[in-house]
Design a protein around this motif. Structure first.
Motif, PDB file in Angstrom:
ATOM      1  N   LYS A  58      51.017  16.012  38.135  1.00  0.00           N
ATOM      2  CA  LYS A  58      51.287  15.849  36.703  1.00  0.00           C
ATOM      3  C   LYS A  58      50.018  15.874  35.860  1.00  0.00           C
ATOM      4  O   LYS A  58      50.078  16.044  34.644  1.00  0.00           O
ATOM      5  CB  LYS A  58      52.021  14.520  36.457  1.00  0.00           C
ATOM      6  N   ARG A  59      48.865  15.702  36.513  1.00  0.00           N
ATOM      7  CA  ARG A  59      47.622  15.526  35.754  1.00  0.00           C
ATOM      8  C   ARG A  59      46.560  16.564  36.104  1.00  0.00           C
ATOM      9  O   ARG A  59      45.367  16.293  36.004  1.00  0.00           O
ATOM     10  CB  ARG A  59      47.072  14.114  35.999  1.00  0.00           C
ATOM     11  N   ARG A  60      46.974  17.720  36.517  1.00  0.00           N
ATOM     12  CA  ARG A  60      46.023  18.749  36.931  1.00  0.00           C
ATOM     13  C   ARG A  60      45.049  19.132  35.818  1.00  0.00           C
ATOM     14  O   ARG A  60      43.881  19.414  36.066  1.00  0.00           O
ATOM     15  CB  ARG A  60      46.776  20.002  37.399  1.00  0.00           C
ATOM     16  N   GLU A  61      45.531  19.145  34.578  1.00  0.00           N
ATOM     17  CA  GLU A  61      44.679  19.593  33.479  1.00  0.00           C
ATOM     18  C   GLU A  61      43.579  18.588  33.157  1.00  0.00           C
ATOM     19  O   GLU A  61      42.504  18.966  32.689  1.00  0.00           O
ATOM     20  CB  GLU A  61      45.527  19.859  32.232  1.00  0.00           C
ATOM     21  N   LYS A  62      43.845  17.315  33.360  1.00  0.00           N
ATOM     22  CA  LYS A  62      42.859  16.264  33.081  1.00  0.00           C
ATOM     23  C   LYS A  62      42.622  15.435  34.346  1.00  0.00           C
ATOM     24  O   LYS A  62      42.621  14.207  34.313  1.00  0.00           O
ATOM     25  CB  LYS A  62      43.353  15.363  31.944  1.00  0.00           C
ATOM     26  N   LEU A  63      42.381  16.131  35.423  1.00  0.00           N
ATOM     27  CA  LEU A  63      42.283  15.466  36.720  1.00  0.00           C
ATOM     28  C   LEU A  63      41.065  14.548  36.808  1.00  0.00           C
ATOM     29  O   LEU A  63      41.133  13.472  37.404  1.00  0.00           O
ATOM     30  CB  LEU A  63      42.233  16.520  37.829  1.00  0.00           C
ATOM     31  N   LEU A 116      51.201   8.351  49.737  1.00  0.00           N
ATOM     32  CA  LEU A 116      50.734   9.736  49.647  1.00  0.00           C
ATOM     33  C   LEU A 116      51.655  10.562  48.756  1.00  0.00           C
ATOM     34  O   LEU A 116      51.180  11.357  47.935  1.00  0.00           O
ATOM     35  CB  LEU A 116      50.652  10.356  51.042  1.00  0.00           C
ATOM     36  N   ARG A 117      52.959  10.367  48.896  1.00  0.00           N
ATOM     37  CA  ARG A 117      53.907  11.102  48.045  1.00  0.00           C
ATOM     38  C   ARG A 117      53.720  10.725  46.575  1.00  0.00           C
ATOM     39  O   ARG A 117      53.764  11.586  45.690  1.00  0.00           O
ATOM     40  CB  ARG A 117      55.345  10.825  48.502  1.00  0.00           C
ATOM     41  N   PHE A 118      53.520   9.433  46.330  1.00  0.00           N
ATOM     42  CA  PHE A 118      53.276   8.975  44.958  1.00  0.00           C
ATOM     43  C   PHE A 118      51.996   9.603  44.404  1.00  0.00           C
ATOM     44  O   PHE A 118      51.973  10.114  43.276  1.00  0.00           O
ATOM     45  CB  PHE A 118      53.170   7.449  44.942  1.00  0.00           C
ATOM     46  N   PHE A 119      50.946   9.573  45.189  1.00  0.00           N
ATOM     47  CA  PHE A 119      49.652  10.118  44.769  1.00  0.00           C
ATOM     48  C   PHE A 119      49.764  11.614  44.489  1.00  0.00           C
ATOM     49  O   PHE A 119      49.238  12.116  43.489  1.00  0.00           O
ATOM     50  CB  PHE A 119      48.628   9.843  45.867  1.00  0.00           C
ATOM     51  N   GLN A 120      50.456  12.312  45.352  1.00  0.00           N
ATOM     52  CA  GLN A 120      50.622  13.757  45.199  1.00  0.00           C
ATOM     53  C   GLN A 120      51.372  14.085  43.907  1.00  0.00           C
ATOM     54  O   GLN A 120      51.000  15.018  43.175  1.00  0.00           O
ATOM     55  CB  GLN A 120      51.386  14.315  46.401  1.00  0.00           C
ATOM     56  N   ALA A 121      52.400  13.304  43.620  1.00  0.00           N
ATOM     57  CA  ALA A 121      53.177  13.527  42.397  1.00  0.00           C
ATOM     58  C   ALA A 121      52.335  13.248  41.151  1.00  0.00           C
ATOM     59  O   ALA A 121      52.399  13.994  40.161  1.00  0.00           O
ATOM     60  CB  ALA A 121      54.419  12.640  42.403  1.00  0.00           C
ATOM     61  N   GLU A 122      51.544  12.184  41.200  1.00  0.00           N
ATOM     62  CA  GLU A 122      50.700  11.841  40.053  1.00  0.00           C
ATOM     63  C   GLU A 122      49.622  12.894  39.821  1.00  0.00           C
ATOM     64  O   GLU A 122      49.316  13.243  38.676  1.00  0.00           O
ATOM     65  CB  GLU A 122      50.053  10.471  40.277  1.00  0.00           C
ATOM     66  N   ILE A 123      49.051  13.394  40.890  1.00  0.00           N
ATOM     67  CA  ILE A 123      48.022  14.434  40.775  1.00  0.00           C
ATOM     68  C   ILE A 123      48.624  15.713  40.196  1.00  0.00           C
ATOM     69  O   ILE A 123      48.023  16.373  39.340  1.00  0.00           O
ATOM     70  CB  ILE A 123      47.381  14.717  42.152  1.00  0.00           C
ATOM     71  N   PRO A 161      41.280  10.502  26.409  1.00  0.00           N
ATOM     72  CA  PRO A 161      41.399  11.923  26.048  1.00  0.00           C
ATOM     73  C   PRO A 161      42.724  12.543  26.493  1.00  0.00           C
ATOM     74  O   PRO A 161      43.305  13.364  25.773  1.00  0.00           O
ATOM     75  CB  PRO A 161      40.214  12.569  26.780  1.00  0.00           C
ATOM     76  N   THR A 162      43.202  12.157  27.665  1.00  0.00           N
ATOM     77  CA  THR A 162      44.476  12.683  28.157  1.00  0.00           C
ATOM     78  C   THR A 162      45.627  12.233  27.277  1.00  0.00           C
ATOM     79  O   THR A 162      46.519  13.022  26.931  1.00  0.00           O
ATOM     80  CB  THR A 162      44.719  12.207  29.603  1.00  0.00           C
ATOM     81  N   ILE A 163      45.618  10.962  26.895  1.00  0.00           N
ATOM     82  CA  ILE A 163      46.681  10.421  26.045  1.00  0.00           C
ATOM     83  C   ILE A 163      46.679  11.102  24.681  1.00  0.00           C
ATOM     84  O   ILE A 163      47.732  11.483  24.151  1.00  0.00           O
ATOM     85  CB  ILE A 163      46.510   8.899  25.887  1.00  0.00           C
ATOM     86  N   LEU A 164      45.492  11.291  24.114  1.00  0.00           N
ATOM     87  CA  LEU A 164      45.388  11.926  22.800  1.00  0.00           C
ATOM     88  C   LEU A 164      45.849  13.381  22.845  1.00  0.00           C
ATOM     89  O   LEU A 164      46.505  13.869  21.915  1.00  0.00           O
ATOM     90  CB  LEU A 164      43.942  11.849  22.296  1.00  0.00           C
ATOM     91  N   LYS A 165      45.508  14.060  23.937  1.00  0.00           N
ATOM     92  CA  LYS A 165      45.920  15.458  24.065  1.00  0.00           C
ATOM     93  C   LYS A 165      47.435  15.572  24.157  1.00  0.00           C
ATOM     94  O   LYS A 165      48.046  16.446  23.540  1.00  0.00           O
ATOM     95  CB  LYS A 165      45.267  16.084  25.304  1.00  0.00           C
ATOM     96  N   ARG A 166      48.047  14.678  24.921  1.00  0.00           N
ATOM     97  CA  ARG A 166      49.510  14.700  25.041  1.00  0.00           C
ATOM     98  C   ARG A 166      50.173  14.392  23.704  1.00  0.00           C
ATOM     99  O   ARG A 166      51.175  15.003  23.332  1.00  0.00           O
ATOM    100  CB  ARG A 166      49.959  13.684  26.091  1.00  0.00           C
TER     101      ARG A 166
END
Length: 215
Positions: free
Chosen positions: A116-121, A107-114, A203-208
């Motif tokens: 970091k990716r709010r813009e391209k969730l 859950l902690r891992f999932f929360q951290a990943e989410i 799309p997320t990779i290209l945007k970054r």
């Protein structure tokens, strides 16, 4: 037919042998009373998915064996999405203690990943649904806890489950030849799923990359 025989046949399949027996004995009924059977099938699948009861993979195989690929995939995606949505709302009400107890580190891992990716969730959730990176059961119960909006959860689930549903339903056509559930996801199949999943996060990779170049 003796009652004991009914109990042996009409039960949720726990393995491929149970599934073959069930399929052989309900195929005629499913064909003659398709609407009634589909209603019962949907109710059973959604109930299992909502309350995290193992065995939905056998239900997906059954859909392929009884209805073919097109109807089977539509049925499985509909019921899996509905069940996952029910599980989402159930977890939103009472799931936090359970998830914290069962999967605290995950859950902690999932929360951290989410976070970091709010813009391209949506892209990230599609990747998770398409690939076996995280168990679907965990995603269902953890998503409301880490504040994933329902519309993103729903869309990612509905679209992201299509590839795996197709693989499972198609395997149901040759149920007699299937030796193990593990055969469904061999190395080649996993590679294909991860390739599809990778496309969803391009799309997320290209945007970054574009943002990095601008900096």
């Amino acid at each position: 037919m003796p009652e004991a025989e009914y109990d042996r046949i009409l039960r949720l399949p726990r393995n491929l042998a149970d599934l073959r027996i069930l399929k052989d004995n309900i195929a005629v009924y499913a064909s003659d009373y398709q609407a009634q059977f589909m209603l019962g099938y949907c109710a059973t699948y959604i109930f299992m998915q909502t309350f995290m009861i193992p065995g939905t993979i056998f239900m997906s195989l059954l859909a392929g064996a009884l209805f073919g690929v097109v109807k089977g995939v539509i049925l499985v995606v509909f019921t899996a999405t509905s069940g996952a949505s029910s599980c989402y709302f159930l977890s939103k009400l009472i799931g936090r203690p359970l998830v914290n107890w069962l999967w605290p580190e995950k859950l902690r891992f999932f929360q951290a990943e989410i976070a970091k990716r709010r813009e391209k969730l949506l892209n990230y959730m599609l990747f998770l649904r398409i690939t076996p990176t995280l168990p679907n059961t965990f995603i269902n119960v953890a998503s409301p806890i880490v504040d994933i909006p329902f519309h993103i959860f729903f869309l990612a689930t509905m679209v992201g489950l299509i590839p795996a549903s197709y693989i499972t339903v198609r395997a149901g056509l040759a149920l007699g030849d299937l030796k193990s559930v593990r055969d469904l996801y061999d190395f080649k199949t996993l590679v294909v799923l991860f390739m599809i999943g990778f496309i969803s996060i391009v799309p997320t990779i290209l945007k970054r990359k574009r943002a990095y170049n601008e900096d």
